[in-house]
Design an enzyme around this catalytic site. Structure first.
Site, PDB file in Angstrom:
ATOM      1  N   ASP A   1     -19.952  77.653  10.254  1.00  0.00           N
ATOM      2  CA  ASP A   1     -18.981  79.039  10.104  1.00  0.00           C
ATOM      3  C   ASP A   1     -17.751  78.661  10.658  1.00  0.00           C
ATOM      4  O   ASP A   1     -16.668  79.525  10.715  1.00  0.00           O
ATOM      5  CB  ASP A   1     -19.934  79.613  11.149  1.00  0.00           C
ATOM      6  CG  ASP A   1     -21.419  80.303  10.436  1.00  0.00           C
ATOM      7  OD1 ASP A   1     -21.072  80.342   9.224  1.00  0.00           O
ATOM      8  OD2 ASP A   1     -21.983  80.359  10.986  1.00  0.00           O
TER       9      ASP A   1
ATOM     10  N   LYS B   1      -6.946  59.410  16.720  1.00  0.00           N
ATOM     11  CA  LYS B   1      -8.233  59.497  17.432  1.00  0.00           C
ATOM     12  C   LYS B   1      -7.736  60.206  18.948  1.00  0.00           C
ATOM     13  O   LYS B   1      -6.879  59.610  19.454  1.00  0.00           O
ATOM     14  CB  LYS B   1      -8.631  57.973  17.607  1.00  0.00           C
ATOM     15  CG  LYS B   1     -10.077  58.162  18.302  1.00  0.00           C
ATOM     16  CD  LYS B   1     -10.727  56.856  18.417  1.00  0.00           C
ATOM     17  CE  LYS B   1     -11.891  56.730  19.384  1.00  0.00           C
ATOM     18  NZ  LYS B   1     -12.126  55.409  19.672  1.00  0.00           N
TER      19      LYS B   1
ATOM     20  N   PHE C   1     -30.250  80.804   1.470  1.00  0.00           N
ATOM     21  CA  PHE C   1     -31.114  80.529   2.573  1.00  0.00           C
ATOM     22  C   PHE C   1     -30.565  80.998   3.992  1.00  0.00           C
ATOM     23  O   PHE C   1     -29.486  80.990   4.341  1.00  0.00           O
ATOM     24  CB  PHE C   1     -31.205  78.774   2.780  1.00  0.00           C
ATOM     25  CG  PHE C   1     -32.280  78.407   1.590  1.00  0.00           C
ATOM     26  CD1 PHE C   1     -32.078  78.430   0.252  1.00  0.00           C
ATOM     27  CD2 PHE C   1     -33.206  77.695   1.994  1.00  0.00           C
ATOM     28  CE1 PHE C   1     -32.684  77.799  -0.681  1.00  0.00           C
ATOM     29  CE2 PHE C   1     -34.136  76.899   0.989  1.00  0.00           C
ATOM     30  CZ  PHE C   1     -34.018  77.250  -0.139  1.00  0.00           C
TER      31      PHE C   1
ATOM     32  N   LYS D   1     -28.513  89.430   5.990  1.00  0.00           N
ATOM     33  CA  LYS D   1     -27.774  88.549   5.379  1.00  0.00           C
ATOM     34  C   LYS D   1     -27.989  88.797   3.698  1.00  0.00           C
ATOM     35  O   LYS D   1     -27.244  88.699   3.124  1.00  0.00           O
ATOM     36  CB  LYS D   1     -28.232  86.979   5.572  1.00  0.00           C
ATOM     37  CG  LYS D   1     -27.623  86.579   6.801  1.00  0.00           C
ATOM     38  CD  LYS D   1     -28.162  85.043   7.236  1.00  0.00           C
ATOM     39  CE  LYS D   1     -27.704  84.740   8.622  1.00  0.00           C
ATOM     40  NZ  LYS D   1     -27.905  83.664   9.312  1.00  0.00           N
TER      41      LYS D   1
ATOM     42  N   LYS E   1     -24.600  89.719   1.964  1.00  0.00           N
ATOM     43  CA  LYS E   1     -24.031  89.200   0.867  1.00  0.00           C
ATOM     44  C   LYS E   1     -24.325  89.274  -0.469  1.00  0.00           C
ATOM     45  O   LYS E   1     -23.849  88.571  -1.389  1.00  0.00           O
ATOM     46  CB  LYS E   1     -24.342  87.627   1.379  1.00  0.00           C
ATOM     47  CG  LYS E   1     -24.226  87.023   2.722  1.00  0.00           C
ATOM     48  CD  LYS E   1     -24.241  85.662   2.986  1.00  0.00           C
ATOM     49  CE  LYS E   1     -23.868  85.036   4.460  1.00  0.00           C
ATOM     50  NZ  LYS E   1     -23.826  83.840   4.859  1.00  0.00           N
TER      51      LYS E   1
ATOM     52  N   PRO F   1     -14.337  80.066   5.528  1.00  0.00           N
ATOM     53  CA  PRO F   1     -14.813  81.073   4.734  1.00  0.00           C
ATOM     54  C   PRO F   1     -16.359  81.126   4.653  1.00  0.00           C
ATOM     55  O   PRO F   1     -17.090  80.149   4.455  1.00  0.00           O
ATOM     56  CB  PRO F   1     -14.293  80.580   3.049  1.00  0.00           C
ATOM     57  CG  PRO F   1     -14.021  79.076   3.401  1.00  0.00           C
ATOM     58  CD  PRO F   1     -13.765  78.742   4.950  1.00  0.00           C
ATOM     59  N   ASP F   2     -16.910  82.310   4.185  1.00  0.00           N
ATOM     60  CA  ASP F   2     -18.222  82.411   3.880  1.00  0.00           C
ATOM     61  C   ASP F   2     -18.482  82.429   2.456  1.00  0.00           C
ATOM     62  O   ASP F   2     -18.113  83.425   1.806  1.00  0.00           O
ATOM     63  CB  ASP F   2     -18.799  83.450   4.640  1.00  0.00           C
ATOM     64  CG  ASP F   2     -20.427  83.704   4.417  1.00  0.00           C
ATOM     65  OD1 ASP F   2     -20.849  83.505   3.412  1.00  0.00           O
ATOM     66  OD2 ASP F   2     -20.942  83.818   5.362  1.00  0.00           O
ATOM     67  N   ILE F   3     -18.855  81.312   1.887  1.00  0.00           N
ATOM     68  CA  ILE F   3     -18.987  81.011   0.266  1.00  0.00           C
ATOM     69  C   ILE F   3     -19.744  82.118  -0.273  1.00  0.00           C
ATOM     70  O   ILE F   3     -19.434  82.632  -1.240  1.00  0.00           O
ATOM     71  CB  ILE F   3     -19.428  79.778  -0.015  1.00  0.00           C
ATOM     72  CG1 ILE F   3     -18.629  78.597   0.883  1.00  0.00           C
ATOM     73  CG2 ILE F   3     -19.390  79.246  -1.455  1.00  0.00           C
ATOM     74  CD1 ILE F   3     -19.141  77.205   0.768  1.00  0.00           C
TER      75      ILE F   3
ATOM     76  N   ASN G   1     -23.868  69.220  11.466  1.00  0.00           N
ATOM     77  CA  ASN G   1     -25.223  69.860  11.885  1.00  0.00           C
ATOM     78  C   ASN G   1     -26.297  69.243  11.317  1.00  0.00           C
ATOM     79  O   ASN G   1     -26.123  68.172  10.612  1.00  0.00           O
ATOM     80  CB  ASN G   1     -25.477  71.544  11.074  1.00  0.00           C
ATOM     81  CG  ASN G   1     -25.112  71.275   9.685  1.00  0.00           C
ATOM     82  OD1 ASN G   1     -25.854  70.721   8.933  1.00  0.00           O
ATOM     83  ND2 ASN G   1     -24.004  71.944   9.276  1.00  0.00           N
TER      84      ASN G   1
END
Ligand code: PMT
Length: 429
Positions: A300, A310, A346, A360, A364, A327-329, A234
């Site tokens: 995600d 390759k 964030f 969120k 969370k 995993p969503d830390i 990203n």
């Protein structure tokens, strides 16, 4: 012969004198006192003397116009250091004087600051020692304007002050309302020297507000390998996280940065690549931390299978990659967070900024979430600036307009320090 009363008072005076002698809250702080050419320049003498008596090592820098109002001799006597005026003056070593002074400073205080020096600072003009030194320095700059009310209210001066206020490192000490030297009444009187001294002390001492706290920060975007040469990534550059880590370290925190971007700092930096690497490192450190700040853009999803070779072009027009959830830390750590720990997340949103961010925050179990709209051009990913909305679990909401990421980080450090001090003060249950 001394009377009883006299001997008591002289004892008291001695004790008082030694208390004053030992009172040096600004000890080890080097302050450059910049003086520009206005009638309030005479107050710089008091300021110089007060700063020195509070323990600071004060070096005065006068603009050519300031010399019309006070002499370098007054300031060098009061600061007990040579006063500087010449842009091309000689120093004891080989470095030009403005660079030498710039490197020395913990803080630059410009008092009084005329409309002229404010305009120069706002536009980056450096045609004298003071303006050159400010431009060359990395230190915080505090500016105490002093001028005629019409000059202060002039759109040009207001715009210049706005520019400085929104620039990282700068702080304006607002002028007072009253009668100015020319007899006009309005806002423009330099703030009282005592209040300037208090602002300087607050600024220099506030930097230790995270002293003794362990703060874990993540930065950058994770890279999820597809094959030995390709990955899913990203646009995160790590700038926000690094600014956060620098700001927290500047306030005395024991910082650990977990980053996908390599950076050389005095605090430990763990370089990771994937979401799983980041999870492993953050989880291992979380328990020993007072705060976790997740600025990282964590993927995600990751490819279900990573090809060891390759991937070659095929006859087919399409290549199907099968992805699996990462995993969503934050989600995981929000579940095990202790009451004495603070978590700040964030949220990078491209729509429904507030509702998505607040979901969120709740889901969370965060203490705060910093929401940014990533569709706004020139801010957010990769930029030096951002504009954010900070939402608190207690319902607090604050909008920070576009400003440097470091300024956002400094503000978040203020909020974090407040939260941690509330936790310290709370009765143990
Ligand atoms: O790095 P820069 O170029 O300076 O850019 C800064 C930034 C835009 C990356 C930053 O301001 C930002 O918004 N970071 C969060 C990006 C993000 O992943 O947001 P999110 O809404 O997808 O995730 C919400 C929170 O959960 C984040 O704190 C994230 O770190 C965390 N998360 C997300 C996914 C996941 N699998 N695990 C997580 O812990």
């Amino acid at each position: 012969m001394k009377s009883k009363g006299q001997s008591r008072s002289s004892k008291k005076e001695k004790r008082h004198a030694s208390e004053i002698e030992n009172f040096a809250p600004l000890e080890n702080k080097t302050i450059i006192l910049g003086v520009s050419g206005g009638i309030a320049a005479y107050k710089a003498c008091d300021l110089a003397s007060m700063l020195r008596r509070n323990g600071a090592d004060v070096h005065a820098v006068l603009t050519p116009n300031a010399r019309e109002f006070i002499t370098p001799l007054s300031l060098s006597t009061l600061t007990r250091n040579p006063a500087h005026c010449e842009q091309y003056g000689q120093t004891e070593n080989w470095r030009p004087e403005h660079i030498d002074l710039a490197k020395k400073a913990d803080l630059i205080l410009i008092a009084p600051a005329t409309a002229d020096i404010i305009a120069k600072l706002a536009s980056g003009i450096c045609d004298d020692l003071l303006s050159s030194m400010v431009l060359a320095s990395q230190a915080r700059v505090m500016v105490a304007p002093a001028m005629n009310p019409n000059m202060l209210n002039h759109p040009a001066t207001q715009r210049n002050l706005d520019i400085l206020e929104n620039r990282f490192r700068y702080e304006i000490i607002p002028p007072e309302f009253g009668e100015v030297a020319c007899g006009d009444v309005g806002s423009g009187k330099m703030a009282a020297v005592e209040s300037i001294l208090a602002s300087v002390a607050a600024r220099l001492l506030v930097h230790r507000t995270l002293s003794g706290k362990r703060v874990l920060i993540t930065a950058g975007g994770t890279r999820e390998p597809i094959d030995p040469v390709r990955f899913i990534g990203n646009r995160s550059s790590g700038k926000m996280g690094i600014a956060m880590a620098d700001a927290a370290a500047g306030r005395g925190a024991d910082v650990m940065l977990v980053s996908t971007v390599e950076v050389n700092r005095s605090y430990p930096v763990y370089v990771v690549e994937t979401a799983q690497d980041m999870q492993e490192t953050v989880e291992a450190e979380f328990d020993g931390c007072d705060a976790l700040i997740m600025t990282a853009a964590v993927a995600d999803f990751r490819p279900l299978r990573v090809s060891s070779q390759k991937i070659k072009k095929t006859e087919s027009e399409d290549l199907v990659l099968e992805l699996t959830k990462n995993p969503d830390i934050l989600d995981l750590l929000g579940r095990v967070k202790r009451n004495d720990q603070i978590i700040i997340g964030f949220a990078a949103e491209s729509e429904a900024l507030l509702s998505n961010a607040s979901q969120k925050l709740k889901r969370k179990n965060l203490d705060m979430i910093v929401a940014n709209d990533i569709t706004v051009p020139d801010i957010g990913f990769g930029s030096d600036d951002n504009a954010v909305i900070i939402l608190g679990a207690d319902g607090a909401r604050e909008n920070l307009p576009r400003m440097p990421k470091r300024a956002i980080a400094e503000h978040l450090c203020d909020l974090l320090a407040e939260k941690l001090s509330e936790i310290e003060k709370a009765p143990v249950s």
